[in-house]
Design an enzyme around this catalytic site. Structure first.
Site, short mmCIF file in Angstrom:
data_model
loop_
_atom_site.label_atom_id
_atom_site.label_comp_id
_atom_site.label_asym_id
_atom_site.label_seq_id
_atom_site.Cartn_x
_atom_site.Cartn_y
_atom_site.Cartn_z
N GLY A 183 8.03 133.25 -13.87
CA GLY A 183 7.16 134.20 -13.95
C GLY A 183 5.88 133.99 -13.18
CG ASP A 272 9.64 124.42 -19.78
OD1 ASP A 272 9.64 125.48 -19.24
OD2 ASP A 272 9.60 124.27 -21.06
N GLY A 273 11.46 124.77 -17.04
CA GLY A 273 12.65 125.03 -16.73
C GLY A 273 12.73 124.69 -15.26
CB THR A 274 10.54 125.48 -12.41
OG1 THR A 274 11.04 127.26 -12.64
CG2 THR A 274 10.81 125.53 -10.91
CG ASP A 302 2.52 130.88 -22.15
OD1 ASP A 302 1.89 131.74 -21.59
OD2 ASP A 302 3.59 131.02 -22.38
CG MET A 345 1.15 136.26 -21.09
SD MET A 345 0.42 135.98 -19.34
CE MET A 345 -1.36 136.35 -19.61
N GLY A 346 1.39 133.66 -24.55
CA GLY A 346 1.60 132.52 -25.40
C GLY A 346 2.80 132.63 -26.15
NE ARG A 347 8.73 133.04 -23.55
CZ ARG A 347 9.63 134.00 -23.73
NH1 ARG A 347 10.44 134.00 -24.71
NH2 ARG A 347 9.71 135.13 -23.37
NE ARG A 455 3.60 138.41 -15.83
CZ ARG A 455 5.10 138.03 -15.45
NH1 ARG A 455 5.70 137.15 -16.51
NH2 ARG A 455 5.70 138.53 -14.89
#
Length: 532
Positions: A183, A272-274, A302, A345-347, A455
């Site tokens: 994102g 983190d996924g990246t 986040d 935001m804040g998943r 964003r």
């Protein structure tokens, strides 16, 4: 060490009997410092420090000097448990573990080394006040800085980020690529710009490429050339000039493309996924025996990257979220029983909601994913809102997007594998309206969702400076042959962190710490942890 030796000589020459006990104690203290210092040098060499001769030379010289001090006749070694307890706890490596970053020499033998060209740059040569250009390769940063004098130190230590005296890439051989994934976040363009400028102006690299639209751009699109001219003013723009996407991390195809294009440095900007993808690229390159330095620059608005103090863009996000809260407060205060509801935001982490609420001081209720709450019933959210309306005639609510998903969860995941979230703001708005209408309240509720506005904006001044240091730290590390690492400040000092350590867990608000207690004191809300 020179200071330690000087202290010994001064003490050895002292003759005052009245202070003999103090002198002896001081000698034992200094003796233990020298002993610990020598032992930790030996320990670090055993752990693989100095993987090639050039990198080891400086440490070897310092170790020999230390041993010379240790063997001086005036050093009275003290090996008692008591003295170890008294003096060893202050030793930064006594009981600590260095989290080593992979190096290209781990699988490439006879790796070429070169002197770092930084010392020849005019703005370093003419800066007479600059005491040290290069970071001591032995410098470490402590993960935990709060220690207890009654307990032995035991914790993680990270290599300090910064330029090394010896590098493993010649400027003319470098072919560097930069990619942004996931994102949007304020500061992406600033990081891109500073990676390019650092490579170009500090190290003389002339082959720098941008990968279009995330990981899939490696095998589905052409790369673009990057130089100081075409990135010169991008820090003033939101988004990323390279484009971004989620998913697409087909590691085999990515490394095939990297190998075919001759890329030997890769800068990966993402969450983190990246970063997991970056580590997978590093491992595949190592498997193939490629000379590829992979440097990660952690990105998440986040602020949920573990270990580091904060992620870039967070400061900007808090500042912009506070504007939305101010607007909600104006709306709420301007009508009888006005309610302003803001979703930020804040998943999985409520850092933006927490800090924006604390900064605003106009918030009556802050809801985050880490702290459970219930909406209806005695002592619930709706009852608290009614109470606040009776007391103040208005109320402001801030909710993180990942809060309350037990009430309004959705099924499925996005392209990055993240669980899809329902709109908790709309859920709360519906519930609050229904409850107040049922009790025949005269009220006005305004719902504000500034997510995409936040964003997409450029980073603020603080984040711009921060992005600059992050980018330079990544470039310095890659040029020194380090790989499979990410960068960031740990307790205020920039460090090199193995990607594997950073992605083990995420950083979340702890409802049991002082910061959350400060929030509760500011809003006056209950914990909502127990349903009566």
């Amino acid at each position: 060490m020179a200071a330690i030796r000087g202290d010994f000589h001064r003490l050895r020459g002292a003759t005052s009997t009245s202070s003999s006990f103090v002198q002896q104690t001081h000698v034992r203290t200094l003796s233990h410092r020298v002993t610990c210092y020598s032992k930790r040098r030996t320990c670090m060499k055993a752990k693989g420090f100095g993987r090639n001769a050039a990198h080891a030379a400086q440490a070897e010289e310092q170790a020999e000097e230390t041993n010379a001090y240790k063997n001086d006749s005036f050093v009275e070694e003290d090996k008692t448990e008591t003295d170890h307890k008294m003096f060893c706890y202050g030793d930064p490596l006594c009981g600590g573990e260095v989290m080593e970053v992979p190096h290209l020499s781990d699988w490439i033998t006879n790796l070429d080394t070169y002197p770092n060209p930084m010392s020849e740059l005019e703005y370093y040569k003419t800066n007479v006040g600059l005491k040290q250009i290069y970071v001591d390769p032995d410098d470490v940063v402590l993960k935990d800085v709060i220690l207890n004098i009654n307990r032995p130190f035991s914790g993680a230590l990270f290599r300090r980020a910064g330029p090394r005296k010896v590098v493993n890439f010649a400027p003319e051989e470098v072919r560097a690529a930069v990619v942004t994934c996931g994102g949007l976040c304020p500061g992406l363009n600033t990081v891109i710009r500073e990676v390019v400028h650092s490579l170009w102006w500090i190290y003389g690299v002339r082959h720098i490429f941008g990968v279009r639209n995330g990981y899939r751009g490696f095998y589905s699109e052409n790369m673009i050339d990057l130089d100081p001219d075409n990135v010169d003013s991008i820090q003033h723009k939101g988004g990323t000039i390279l484009g971004t996407s989620r998913g697409g991390s087909d590691i085999g195809k990515i490394v095939d493309s990297i190998e075919a294009r001759g890329i030997n440095q890769l800068y990966v900007i993402g969450g983190d996924g990246t970063q997991r993808g970056a580590n997978a690229i590093h491992l595949e390159a190592m498997k193939r025996g490629l000379k590829l330095a992979v440097a990660g620059i952690p990105k998440t608005i986040d602020n949920d990257v573990s270990i580091i103090d904060r992620s870039f863009g967070f400061d900007t996000a808090v500042e912009e979220a506070q504007r939305a809260i101010t607007a909600a407060h104006v709306e709420a205060e301007s009508t009888p029983n006005g309610i302003g509801l803001v979703k930020v935001m804040g998943r999985h982490a409520g850092w933006i909601a927490l800090y924006a609420s604390l900064a605003s001081r106009d918030v009556d209720l802050c809801l985050i994913p880490e702290s459970n709450f219930y909406v209806e019933g005695k002592g619930g959210v709706i009852e608290f809102i009614k109470q606040r309306l009776r007391e103040k005639k208005h109320a402001v609510i801030v909710v993180a997007e990942g809060a309350g998903q037990d009430y309004a969860a959705m099924a499925g995941t996005d392209a990055s594998g993240n669980k899809l979230l329902s709109d908790v703001g709309l859920f709360l708005m519906t519930k609050i309206k229904s409850a107040l209408k049922e009790d025949q309240w005269d009220f006005s509720l305004k719902y504000i969702d500034p997510t995409y506005m936040i964003r997409a904006i450029p980073s603020n001044a603080a984040d711009n400076v921060y992005c600059t240091v992050l980018a330079q730290s990544a470039v310095h590390g890659a040029m020194a042959g380090l790989t499979g690492f990410t960068v960031g400040p740990v307790n205020g000092r920039h460090a090199l962190l193995p990607i594997t350590e950073v992605v083990k867990e995420s950083s979340q608000v702890n409802p049991g710490d002082r910061m959350w207690a400060r929030l509760l004191a500011s809003t006056g809300q209950p914990s909502f942890e127990k349903h009566d």
